[in-house]
Structure formats: C-alpha cells, structure tokens
Design a protein around this motif. Structure first.
Motif, PDB file in Angstrom:
ATOM      1  N   LEU A 192       0.928  -1.087   0.107  1.00 51.75           N
ATOM      2  CA  LEU A 192       0.121  -0.162  -0.100  1.00 51.75           C
ATOM      3  C   LEU A 192       0.923   1.244  -0.029  1.00 51.75           C
ATOM      4  CD1 LEU A 192      -2.978   0.713   0.470  1.00 51.75           C
ATOM      5  CD2 LEU A 192      -2.416   1.159   2.469  1.00 51.75           C
ATOM      6  N   TYR A 199       3.092   8.123   6.894  1.00 49.58           N
ATOM      7  CA  TYR A 199       2.386   6.907   7.288  1.00 49.58           C
ATOM      8  C   TYR A 199       3.436   5.901   7.692  1.00 49.58           C
ATOM      9  CZ  TYR A 199      -1.592   9.150   5.222  1.00 49.58           C
ATOM     10  OH  TYR A 199      -2.706  10.052   4.690  1.00 49.58           O
ATOM     11  N   PHE A 256       3.417   3.965  11.213  1.00 50.81           N
ATOM     12  CA  PHE A 256       3.037   2.663  10.985  1.00 50.81           C
ATOM     13  C   PHE A 256       4.124   1.798  11.986  1.00 50.81           C
ATOM     14  CE2 PHE A 256       0.346   2.999   6.982  1.00 50.81           C
ATOM     15  CZ  PHE A 256      -0.588   3.558   7.748  1.00 50.81           C
ATOM     16  N   LEU A 289       7.516   0.265  20.887  1.00 44.96           N
ATOM     17  CA  LEU A 289       6.811   0.636  21.807  1.00 44.96           C
ATOM     18  C   LEU A 289       6.401  -0.963  22.591  1.00 44.96           C
ATOM     19  CD1 LEU A 289       4.973   3.500  21.068  1.00 44.96           C
ATOM     20  CD2 LEU A 289       6.934   3.620  22.127  1.00 44.96           C
ATOM     21  N   VAL A 306      -1.481  -1.807  29.066  1.00 45.56           N
ATOM     22  CA  VAL A 306      -2.600  -1.304  28.201  1.00 45.56           C
ATOM     23  C   VAL A 306      -3.474  -2.376  27.735  1.00 45.56           C
ATOM     24  CG1 VAL A 306      -3.422  -0.128  25.943  1.00 45.56           C
ATOM     25  CG2 VAL A 306      -1.793   0.841  27.311  1.00 45.56           C
ATOM     26  N   LEU A 361      -7.211  -3.450  28.222  1.00 44.88           N
ATOM     27  CA  LEU A 361      -8.121  -3.531  26.972  1.00 44.88           C
ATOM     28  C   LEU A 361      -8.962  -4.789  26.889  1.00 44.88           C
ATOM     29  CD1 LEU A 361      -6.182  -1.680  24.084  1.00 44.88           C
ATOM     30  CD2 LEU A 361      -8.068  -0.854  25.259  1.00 44.88           C
ATOM     31  N   TRP A 368       0.284  -6.198  15.790  1.00 49.17           N
ATOM     32  CA  TRP A 368       0.386  -4.486  15.918  1.00 49.17           C
ATOM     33  C   TRP A 368       1.903  -3.912  15.581  1.00 49.17           C
ATOM     34  CZ3 TRP A 368       2.140  -1.408  20.219  1.00 49.17           C
ATOM     35  CH2 TRP A 368       1.545   0.012  20.346  1.00 49.17           C
ATOM     36  N   CYS A 413      -4.956   4.769   4.523  1.00 49.67           N
ATOM     37  CA  CYS A 413      -3.733   4.861   5.409  1.00 49.67           C
ATOM     38  C   CYS A 413      -4.156   5.671   6.662  1.00 49.67           C
ATOM     39  CB  CYS A 413      -2.645   5.695   4.674  1.00 49.67           C
ATOM     40  SG  CYS A 413      -1.836   4.782   3.296  1.00 49.67           S
ATOM     41  N   VAL A 414      -4.912   6.590   6.713  1.00 50.63           N
ATOM     42  CA  VAL A 414      -5.378   7.253   7.964  1.00 50.63           C
ATOM     43  C   VAL A 414      -6.142   6.099   8.859  1.00 50.63           C
ATOM     44  CG1 VAL A 414      -6.736   9.187   8.833  1.00 50.63           C
ATOM     45  CG2 VAL A 414      -5.158   9.611   7.067  1.00 50.63           C
ATOM     46  N   ILE A 428      -5.838   2.905   8.941  1.00 47.83           N
ATOM     47  CA  ILE A 428      -4.902   1.909   9.577  1.00 47.83           C
ATOM     48  C   ILE A 428      -4.108   2.724  10.578  1.00 47.83           C
ATOM     49  CG2 ILE A 428      -2.845   0.727   9.246  1.00 47.83           C
ATOM     50  CD1 ILE A 428      -3.547   0.274   6.164  1.00 47.83           C
ATOM     51  N   GLY A 429      -3.682   3.893  10.561  1.00 49.45           N
ATOM     52  CA  GLY A 429      -2.912   4.750  11.332  1.00 49.45           C
ATOM     53  C   GLY A 429      -3.857   4.972  12.771  1.00 49.45           C
ATOM     54  N   LEU A 454      -3.790   1.462  14.479  1.00 46.39           N
ATOM     55  CA  LEU A 454      -2.633   1.342  15.371  1.00 46.39           C
ATOM     56  C   LEU A 454      -2.269   2.366  16.529  1.00 46.39           C
ATOM     57  CD1 LEU A 454       0.006   0.596  12.107  1.00 46.39           C
ATOM     58  CD2 LEU A 454      -1.314  -1.129  13.700  1.00 46.39           C
ATOM     59  N   LEU A 455      -2.735   3.640  16.293  1.00 41.59           N
ATOM     60  CA  LEU A 455      -2.462   4.523  17.552  1.00 41.59           C
ATOM     61  C   LEU A 455      -3.344   4.577  18.246  1.00 41.59           C
ATOM     62  CD1 LEU A 455      -0.807   7.567  15.385  1.00 41.59           C
ATOM     63  CD2 LEU A 455       0.484   5.521  16.436  1.00 41.59           C
ATOM     64  N   TYR A 456      -4.575   3.713  18.292  1.00 38.18           N
ATOM     65  CA  TYR A 456      -5.494   3.790  19.271  1.00 38.18           C
ATOM     66  C   TYR A 456      -5.290   3.383  20.762  1.00 38.18           C
ATOM     67  CZ  TYR A 456      -9.521   2.452  21.899  1.00 38.18           C
ATOM     68  OH  TYR A 456     -10.786   2.678  22.941  1.00 38.18           O
ATOM     69  N   PRO A 457      -4.401   2.307  20.740  1.00 38.52           N
ATOM     70  CA  PRO A 457      -3.858   1.777  22.173  1.00 38.52           C
ATOM     71  C   PRO A 457      -3.073   2.945  22.515  1.00 38.52           C
ATOM     72  CG  PRO A 457      -3.456  -0.053  20.592  1.00 38.52           C
ATOM     73  CD  PRO A 457      -3.987   1.170  19.568  1.00 38.52           C
ATOM     74  N   LEU A 458      -2.401   3.576  22.093  1.00 41.81           N
ATOM     75  CA  LEU A 458      -1.530   4.740  22.588  1.00 41.81           C
ATOM     76  C   LEU A 458      -2.522   5.969  23.189  1.00 41.81           C
ATOM     77  CD1 LEU A 458       1.439   4.545  20.245  1.00 41.81           C
ATOM     78  CD2 LEU A 458       1.294   3.461  22.489  1.00 41.81           C
ATOM     79  N   TRP A 478      -5.662   5.534  23.796  1.00 42.98           N
ATOM     80  CA  TRP A 478      -6.175   5.017  24.915  1.00 42.98           C
ATOM     81  C   TRP A 478      -5.452   5.341  26.348  1.00 42.98           C
ATOM     82  CZ3 TRP A 478      -5.722   1.534  28.914  1.00 42.98           C
ATOM     83  CH2 TRP A 478      -6.822   1.136  29.486  1.00 42.98           C
ATOM     84  N   LEU A 479      -4.078   4.828  26.172  1.00 46.94           N
ATOM     85  CA  LEU A 479      -3.274   4.955  27.206  1.00 46.94           C
ATOM     86  C   LEU A 479      -3.222   6.288  27.820  1.00 46.94           C
ATOM     87  CD1 LEU A 479      -1.006   3.942  29.211  1.00 46.94           C
ATOM     88  CD2 LEU A 479       0.416   4.419  27.191  1.00 46.94           C
ATOM     89  N   LEU A 497       9.293   7.753  22.653  1.00 50.82           N
ATOM     90  CA  LEU A 497       8.617   8.557  21.726  1.00 50.82           C
ATOM     91  C   LEU A 497       9.471   9.793  21.194  1.00 50.82           C
ATOM     92  CD1 LEU A 497       4.946   8.619  23.190  1.00 50.82           C
ATOM     93  CD2 LEU A 497       5.640   7.855  20.895  1.00 50.82           C
TER      94      LEU A 497
END
Lengths: 320, 289
Positions: free
Chosen positions: A116, A127, A131, A137, A146, A150, A188, B25-26, B28-29, B32-36, B38-39, B268
């Motif tokens: 993609l 992106y 990704f 992390l 986390v 969850l 992930w 792409c957004v 997917i992003g 992927l970033l949801y858990p972070l 959420w944290l 980070l």
C-alpha cells in the motif's frame, strides 16, 4: 550456520600501488596485534559471556542443579522428563501456536501495508513512520499494561463483544482465547518487517512492471509473477527473524498474565516457563536443558528454512 | 504532490484514487495508534472510570494521576525509577558505542589470520537465543557477587555482546573508501591513529543509529532487569510498573497509566526526533526495534 561467511577478503587493488594490497610481514604482524587489541572487549565477551556459558549450560543440562549445592550429574534425565512434564508440553504447544499464528499474520500485514505504501505520494513518509512506531513501543511493560486492561473482563473488548451479543468476558481471563490478545500485540508491531519489505520493493526494477503491463498482465498476475518472486529473499529474511524472535517472547505474556502464564497455562510461553523453572523453582539444570532444546529447535527451523529457500526464494538469474 | 507515478505506470490516473488511498492509510494509522491514545486518555481518568468509560474523553478530568505517579509506588519515587532507567540506558549506549566500534574496525579493516573465524563466531551469535547463556551467566555473576548491582546489565554492553551493532558498524566501515586508510598509512599512521583520526570521525551516522537503538532496547528491557535487580532501590521504571500489576485496587489504575505514559515518553521523543534515521537503520541492517 557453518556456511555463514567469512568476510570477503579485500581484493588487491588494481591501481593504488603496493601499500594496502599485500602488507609487508612486519606490518602484518602489527596488524595482527592491533586486531586483537581492538577486538579485546569482544573476544573477552565472546569467551566469558557467550562460548563459555554455552558450554557450561550444556553441561548443566545433564545435571540436577539448584544454584546452592554442587551440580549433580543425572545424564539425560532432564531431557527425558520434558516429555512427561505436562506443563512443559503445554508451554511448547502454546509457543508453537503463537509462532504459527502470529508470525504469518504479522508478515501478511507487513507485506500488505508495504504494498500500500510503495508509491510516491505525499504523506508516505509520515504513514511509514506512524506504522513503524508500535515496533519500538510494543516490547515495553507500558503497552502490555494497556493490553491487559483492554482485554480484561469489563474492558473495552468485553463490552464491545457483549454489545454484539457475544458474552465471552475478558479474553485474557478465558483460557480458550487468552492467546489472541498476545497474537494481536505481535501483529500490531508489523512496522519493522514492513519497513524491510518496503526497502525490498524499492529494489525491484521498474522495467519488469512495464513489460508486464505491456504484456497485459493484471494486478494479481503481476503480484504473483513479479512482486512476490522478486521479494522472496526479503520475505525469507523476515520469516527467519520472526521465527527466532517469537520463539523467545516473554515480556508481554509475563505482564499480562502477572507472571503465571495463565489462565490455565494458556499463555505459558516457553521463555516464561523456562524463567519459572530457573528463577522460581531453581531447577537450573532443567532450565538449561530447556534452553538447549530451544536452541536446537531454532537451529533446525532456521536450517529447514534455508534448505526450503532453494525451492521458493528467487535470487535472480544465476547464469547471468 | 510529486509527478512520479505508481509502479504500474500505464494505468490511467483516476482522481479519486489518491483520496481513497489516504483514507485507507489514515484508517490504519488510527487503528494502530488507538492503544496509545487509549493509554494517554486513561492516564487522565479516575480509577473507576478507566474500565467503565469507553469514550476517550474523561468524565472526571484527573491530572492528579500524574502527581500520584510522581509519588511512585512502594516507597520508590518516580524520579528514582526514571533516573535508574536513564542511568542504565546511558551506560548501555556508552558500552555499545565504544566496544562495538572497536570490534567493527578490526573486522572491517585489519587483516590477521584468525579474523575469518572470529567473524563467523560473531555472525553466529546474532541468532543465538540468550537463554542458552542465561543460567551460567547468572551463576558467574552470583559467584562474583554482582547480583543486585547494575554490573550484570552493563558489563555485556562494554564487551560488545550485541552483535547486531558490531555488524551494523562493520557494514558501514566497509562502505567507506579505503583510500582514506591508505593515505593515513602513507602519512605514517598505524592502525590506532587511523581508527582515531580517520575512521571514528566518519562513523558518526552509524554511531547515532547504534545510540538510538541501544537506548531504546535498554530502556524497554525487562527480562534481565527482572532477573538481576533485586534491591528495590535499584528498580527501573519497567520494574516499578510491574509492581502495579500486583495491586488489584482500581484506584491504582490512574497513576499506573500515568507512569506508563512517562515510561514511553523517552522512546517517543527519540522516535519523533530520529524517525528517519530509525527507519533507515531498520532498512539497512534488518534491526528490529
């Protein structure tokens, strides 16, 4: 790993004179001395922290050893006991399941997203970086905490699945499903293999795609006849690395199960059980035997991968 | 927007496609970033709300989690945990940079008869699971009285045991033009001065990559710390976080996630500052994060 490569000897330079091509004997001796000086830290580490301990742990694997009294030779008893030890067999099964489900899913996600992103558009760099972030992390305790919340009973997934009428409770509390949050956690982190796939995709000559398009090949055909074969060395590399890594997973299972590998040993990864045997029960001999079995399994799987690579990995025309 | 087209050039450009691509792409992003995300929001919620409130916006905004996290856990303040983690990570960086660049120079440039053998050993250790050395190493450190100190975590870094970095730097040195060494030799430099004055200054990019990856892997390390650090005073952030796991009281959740956020921050920040280098490092060496 026998064929794993001495460095290619630097070719004598056609021009540039005599200086570096073949050093005179005295310089060669000084290079040998200097080489060992520069390598001294590595040499000490290799002997004292790698090769020595390997041999000692091989010896310990044939003994009964609890760290406090002298090792007691028991021959193959540790290895034989593995096949009667239900917990060991469970941990081997759990780990294998994790490797076989998590590895392919992760690589598939990595390859799919790499395809993609393999185009020149604004935003690709952003992106790609976003990704990739989970790969840095994912190994931390923070992220494991986390995940624990969850997928706990009363947590996000519990409420979502209940909303859709599937009252499964917290996945991490259910022996049938506790593995899947861990699989999801490894998927992930598809960013690292994705980046390697992207580098591989960039190496595929554009002419191949152009001539395929001229020949009227469709998208699917192009993928299977050009992209996949040309990418197979990278796929192979990722596969071997993934197998080696996932056999050794520890932190996430340890944190999510609170160190137990529960519920009902459903997340008792091999490393976790080895840790328990060595540092909770002080069965150091048994743990050493487990470590050597792990090494043997990884070596055999890697060897098999290398052998099978001849059938499916395409390294370009040999006759060219 | 650049004019370079997709790999399949002959396909006509459809205007909506670029938009659809960005949407995918957004999406997917976000997943992927949801858990972070959420944290981060959980770190601002009250303990009871963390599990019950699915909305990312806290009902009761609780920045107090951070001051509670600063007070730490089991008598260990956040700053002690943070400082210990930082100290260990910095020592790991120093060890890897020094020992791996020395070894790499010998592998890449010096010629002596055992080099091929040593190099094979180094490559073989790339794939070695650490479990095979684990128990004897533990016994050795115990016999030396090093348990409960930082030495078992630091010594291996100064002895170039992380072959990945040696390999990374070897590859980098091989890409440097040999004429530079030869010129130095003609000027009368031996191997030591050639390394110090010629190679080392040029190694900067490889050493930056080594620094970033060493720091992150030492910071995230859990297994060796779990085994070797027995004195709570020496605990790191990762071990401190683990102490929260044993607490079942939901009021500890807020501070736990606040501390988790703080534990992720250095990684980070490194990521944001060096993301291009990190991605290139993975590409060239196959390093995993």
């Amino acid at each position: 790993m026998a064929q794993a490569t001495a460095p290619p000897r630097p070719m004598p330079r056609p021009s540039g004179g005599t200086s570096a091509a073949e050093p005179p004997p005295r310089r060669r001796r000084s290079q040998a001395v200097a080489g060992h000086v520069f390598l001294a830290p590595w040499l000490i580490g290799a002997v004292v922290l790698t090769l020595g301990p390997m041999l000692i742990s091989l010896y310990l694997s044939f003994t009964d050893y609890d760290l406090f009294s002298r090792p007691h030779w028991v021959g193959l008893a540790n290895y034989r006991y593995m096949f009667e030890d239900d917990k060991f067999l469970t941990s081997a099964k759990v780990t294998l399941k994790f490797v076989l489900i998590g590895g392919p899913l992760k690589l598939a996600a990595a390859l799919g997203v790499a395809l993609l992103l393999n185009r020149a558009r604004t935003g690709v760099g952003l992106y790609r970086a976003a990704f990739y972030a989970p790969s840095l992390l994912g190994a931390s305790v923070s992220v494991a905490l986390v995940w624990r919340s969850l997928f706990a009973t009363g947590g996000l997934t519990d409420r979502t699945t209940s909303f859709f009428g599937w009252h499964v409770g917290g996945l991490t509390d259910n022996p049938d499903y506790a593995m899947y949050p861990l699989v999801l956690l490894t998927v992930w982190q598809f960013g690292a293999p994705m980046v390697i796939f992207l580098a591989g995709l960039k190496q595929i000559p554009k002419e191949l795609y152009e001539s395929a398009a001229l020949d009227g090949a469709g998208r699917l055909r192009t993928f299977f006849s050009i992209t996949l074969p040309m990418l197979s060395p990278v796929l192979f590399f990722n596969l071997v690395m993934e197998i080696i890594h996932s056999f050794q997973s520890f932190t996430s299972a340890f944190v999510i199960s609170g160190g137990t590998g529960g519920p009902s040993n459903s997340t008792l990864f091999y490393s976790l059980y080895l840790y328990q045997q060595a540092f909770t029960n002080f069965h150091m001999g048994y743990a050493a035997a487990m470590a050597w079995l792990l090494l043997a399994v990884i070596a055999v799987v890697t060897y098999a991968a290398f052998r099978s690579a001849r059938l499916w990995v395409f390294y370009g025309q040999d006759d060219a | 927007m650049t004019t370079v087209t997709t790999p399949v050039r002959s396909r006509p450009r459809i205007p909506g496609r670029s938009l659809a691509w960005h949407v995918i792409c957004v999406a997917i992003g976000l997943v992927l970033l949801y858990p972070l995300l959420w944290l981060f929001t959980a770190s601002l919620k009250s303990g009871t709300e963390i599990l019950s409130n699915l909305s990312p916006i806290p009902k009761v905004f609780t920045p107090g989690n951070y001051s509670k996290a600063a007070d730490g856990i089991s008598g260990l303040t956040l700053w002690r945990l943070f400082g210990n983690s930082l100290l260990l990570a910095c020592l790991a960086v120093a060890g890897n940079v020094i020992s791996c660049s020395l070894a790499a120079y010998a592998f890449a440039r010096l010629r002596f008869c055992a080099r091929g053998l040593y190099f094979s050993v180094m490559i073989a250790t790339l794939m070695l699971p650490m479990h095979v050395m684990l128990i004897p190493q533990y016994v050795i450190y115990q016999k030396l009285g090093f348990l409960g100190t930082y030495l078992p975590l630091v010594i291996p870094k100064f002895l170039a045991t992380e072959a990945f970095f040696v390999f990374l730097i070897v590859q980098f040195i091989r890409s440097l033009p040999r004429e530079l060494d030869e010129a130095a030799v003609l000027d009368g430099c031996g191997p030591y001065r050639t390394f110090w004055y010629i190679i080392l200054p040029l190694l900067k990019p490889a050493l930056v990559t080594t620094t970033i990856f060493s720091f992150i892997s030492a910071w995230n390390d859990f297994f060796s710390q779990l085994i070797y650090l027995t004195d709570p005073k020496m605990y790191t952030l990762q071990l401190g976080l683990r102490l929260f796991v044993d607490q079942t009281d939901s009021s500890a959740y807020g501070p736990m996630f606040a501390m988790s956020v703080i534990a992720l921050l250095p990684v980070l920040l490194f990521f944001l500052a060096f993301q291009r280098l990190l991605v290139e490092g993975v590409q060239t060496s196959g390093l995993k994060g």
